[in-house]
Motif scaffolding. Structure first.
Motif, short mmCIF file in Angstrom:
data_model
loop_
_atom_site.label_atom_id
_atom_site.label_comp_id
_atom_site.label_asym_id
_atom_site.label_seq_id
_atom_site.Cartn_x
_atom_site.Cartn_y
_atom_site.Cartn_z
N THR A 192 -13.78 1.35 -3.87
CA THR A 192 -12.89 1.69 -4.99
C THR A 192 -13.48 1.21 -6.30
O THR A 192 -13.90 0.07 -6.42
CB THR A 192 -11.50 1.04 -4.79
OG1 THR A 192 -11.70 -0.33 -4.45
CG2 THR A 192 -10.73 1.71 -3.67
N LYS A 193 -13.48 2.08 -7.29
CA LYS A 193 -14.15 1.74 -8.56
C LYS A 193 -13.20 1.75 -9.76
O LYS A 193 -13.49 1.13 -10.77
CB LYS A 193 -15.30 2.73 -8.82
CG LYS A 193 -16.46 2.56 -7.84
CD LYS A 193 -17.57 3.55 -8.14
CE LYS A 193 -18.77 3.33 -7.24
NZ LYS A 193 -18.52 3.74 -5.86
N THR A 194 -12.10 2.45 -9.69
CA THR A 194 -11.24 2.56 -10.88
C THR A 194 -10.23 1.42 -10.91
O THR A 194 -9.85 0.87 -9.89
CB THR A 194 -10.48 3.90 -10.88
OG1 THR A 194 -9.60 3.93 -9.75
CG2 THR A 194 -11.42 5.08 -10.80
N VAL A 195 -9.79 1.08 -12.13
CA VAL A 195 -8.82 -0.01 -12.32
C VAL A 195 -7.51 0.30 -11.59
O VAL A 195 -6.85 -0.59 -11.05
CB VAL A 195 -8.54 -0.23 -13.83
CG1 VAL A 195 -7.53 -1.33 -14.04
CG2 VAL A 195 -9.84 -0.58 -14.55
N ALA A 196 -7.14 1.55 -11.56
CA ALA A 196 -5.89 1.95 -10.89
C ALA A 196 -5.91 1.60 -9.40
O ALA A 196 -4.88 1.48 -8.76
CB ALA A 196 -5.66 3.44 -11.05
N GLU A 197 -7.13 1.43 -8.88
CA GLU A 197 -7.25 1.15 -7.45
C GLU A 197 -7.43 -0.33 -7.15
O GLU A 197 -7.88 -0.70 -6.07
CB GLU A 197 -8.42 1.95 -6.88
CG GLU A 197 -8.19 3.45 -6.88
CD GLU A 197 -9.45 4.21 -6.49
OE1 GLU A 197 -10.51 3.92 -7.07
OE2 GLU A 197 -9.36 5.07 -5.62
N VAL A 198 -7.11 -1.20 -8.13
CA VAL A 198 -7.29 -2.64 -7.94
C VAL A 198 -6.52 -3.14 -6.72
O VAL A 198 -7.04 -3.92 -5.92
CB VAL A 198 -6.86 -3.42 -9.21
CG1 VAL A 198 -6.74 -4.91 -8.91
CG2 VAL A 198 -7.87 -3.20 -10.33
N LYS A 199 -5.27 -2.68 -6.59
CA LYS A 199 -4.47 -3.13 -5.44
C LYS A 199 -5.09 -2.71 -4.12
O LYS A 199 -5.12 -3.47 -3.15
CB LYS A 199 -3.04 -2.58 -5.54
CG LYS A 199 -2.17 -3.36 -6.52
CD LYS A 199 -0.71 -3.02 -6.39
CE LYS A 199 0.12 -3.90 -7.34
NZ LYS A 199 1.55 -3.53 -7.30
N ALA A 200 -5.62 -1.50 -4.10
CA ALA A 200 -6.27 -1.00 -2.89
C ALA A 200 -7.50 -1.86 -2.57
O ALA A 200 -7.79 -2.17 -1.41
CB ALA A 200 -6.68 0.45 -3.07
N LEU A 201 -8.22 -2.26 -3.64
CA LEU A 201 -9.41 -3.10 -3.47
C LEU A 201 -9.03 -4.48 -2.92
O LEU A 201 -9.67 -5.00 -2.01
CB LEU A 201 -10.15 -3.25 -4.81
CG LEU A 201 -11.44 -4.06 -4.79
CD1 LEU A 201 -12.45 -3.46 -3.84
CD2 LEU A 201 -12.03 -4.16 -6.20
N GLU A 202 -7.94 -5.05 -3.50
CA GLU A 202 -7.47 -6.36 -3.02
C GLU A 202 -7.09 -6.29 -1.55
O GLU A 202 -7.41 -7.19 -0.77
CB GLU A 202 -6.27 -6.83 -3.86
CG GLU A 202 -6.66 -7.35 -5.23
CD GLU A 202 -5.45 -7.68 -6.09
OE1 GLU A 202 -4.31 -7.54 -5.59
OE2 GLU A 202 -5.66 -8.08 -7.25
#
Length: 343
Positions: A30-40
């Motif tokens: 995941t690279k976009t800021v919107a996907e921060v939760k997914a990254l966490e």
């Protein structure tokens, strides 16, 4: 009446765990800021999977690991290309996950299935992974983890040989002088292992790359950094005096420029460096086949060298007597060579 309030999750099988590790690592893309939760969430999943892998590989402190499960996991990890993923995703991992990975890495490499080192064979077939680990010294956040993983790889002859002969090997001459002391020290530990763990491989490498290697090594010996000078001088005496490198040593002690470097180190302000330099200097002087150019330099610098040697002492210890005997021999040899030059 059935009670299903507390559903106990069934432990993952080795194939399930390998697949789960792969999926959680791939989710780190995941690279976009919107996907921060997914990254966490993906990082959490990776961490949980690594804990499970660690337990499966080394036991839980109370019970030993099941070797059949370990073998199965090792095979699945190779089959699913998990090793490639864990290396390429290292920069994205958090501290605890990296710590667990480093622990598992050592076990994975050492474990044999049907007398085969599956993970080592996998790396041999994906050899560019070693280059990636070497280059990671440039990233101080993961450098120490990569260093540990590299040193585990270097225990295996084929992997050490590849790193020595790869284009990335020359980077170690830069990494051992990085401004971050911990990273530079770790890089030097890896550099040392590469030059000392497999004598025959090192001898073959030094024979094929003599000029390029010692040109670079001279820069370490003349570095303005005290730690670099001291470590590289000590390492030089270690690998140069190894029996597989006897031909290399004989070649090295014929060269005037290297004698000059060692003589400069004999005059270093550090006593430790002076003593280490003496152990290489004595080989130049004791060589029964000294070229005339070497004799001329020893003769011209006789007074300074004798003064230096008379003042050189290792301090108190069991080696004191042997050191004095060697020093006495070297002093007499310099005097003899000096008389020969004058005549």
């Amino acid at each position: 009446m059935s009670f299903s309030f507390f559903k106990v999750s069934r432990p993952k099988t080795p194939p399930e765990l390998a697949k789960s590790i792969k999926e959680s690592l791939m989710a780190l893309d995941t690279k976009t800021v919107a996907e921060v939760k997914a990254l966490e969430k993906a990082l959490e999943e990776v961490e949980k999977n690594f804990v499970t892998m660690r337990t499966m590989l080394s036991g839980d402190g109370e019970s030993e690991p099941n070797l059949d499960q370990v073998s199965q996991l090792v095979e699945e990890i190779c089959k699913e290309d998990v090793l490639t993923l864990v290396i390429h995703k290292l920069p994205a991992l958090e501290w605890q996950a990296r710590k667990d990975l480093v622990h598992c890495w050592s076990i994975l490499l050492k474990h044999t299935v049907d007398s085969k080192y599956c993970c080592v064979e996998y790396i041999e077939q994906h050899i560019e992974l070693l280059d990636f680990l070497v280059v990671c010294y440039d990233n101080k956040d993961i450098a120490l983890s990569c260093g540990l993983m590299l040193r585990d790889c270097i225990k295996f002859t084929t992997l050490a040989k590849y790193i020595l002969e790869s284009a990335s090997f020359v980077l170690f001459f830069k990494f051992v002088e990085l401004p971050n002391f911990d990273v530079a020290s770790d890089a030097f530990s890896t550099f040392k292992d590469l030059l000392t763990k497999h004598g025959d491989v090192v001898s073959e490498f030094l024979t094929a790359h003599y000029d390029e290697f010692f040109d670079q090594y001279e820069k370490l010996l003349t570095s303005s950094n005290y730690v670099t000078r001291r470590q590289s001088l000590k390492l030089l005496s270690e690998f140069l005096l190894e029996s597989p490198n006897s031909k290399i040593m004989k070649q090295y002690i014929l060269e005037v420029r290297f004698l000059k470097v060692i003589m400069t180190l004999l005059r270093d302000s550090s006593k430790n460096i002076q003593l280490s330099a003496f152990h290489i200097f004595k080989v130049f002087v004791a060589n029964p086949n000294k070229p005339r150019e070497i004799k001329i330099i020893l003769g011209k610098n006789k007074e300074k060298l004798l003064e230096l040697l008379h003042n050189l002492s290792p301090g108190k210890g069991s080696e004191d007597e042997q050191f004095e005997e060697e020093k006495e021999f070297i002093i007499k040899e310099i005097e003899r060579v000096s008389m020969y030059i004058q005549s």
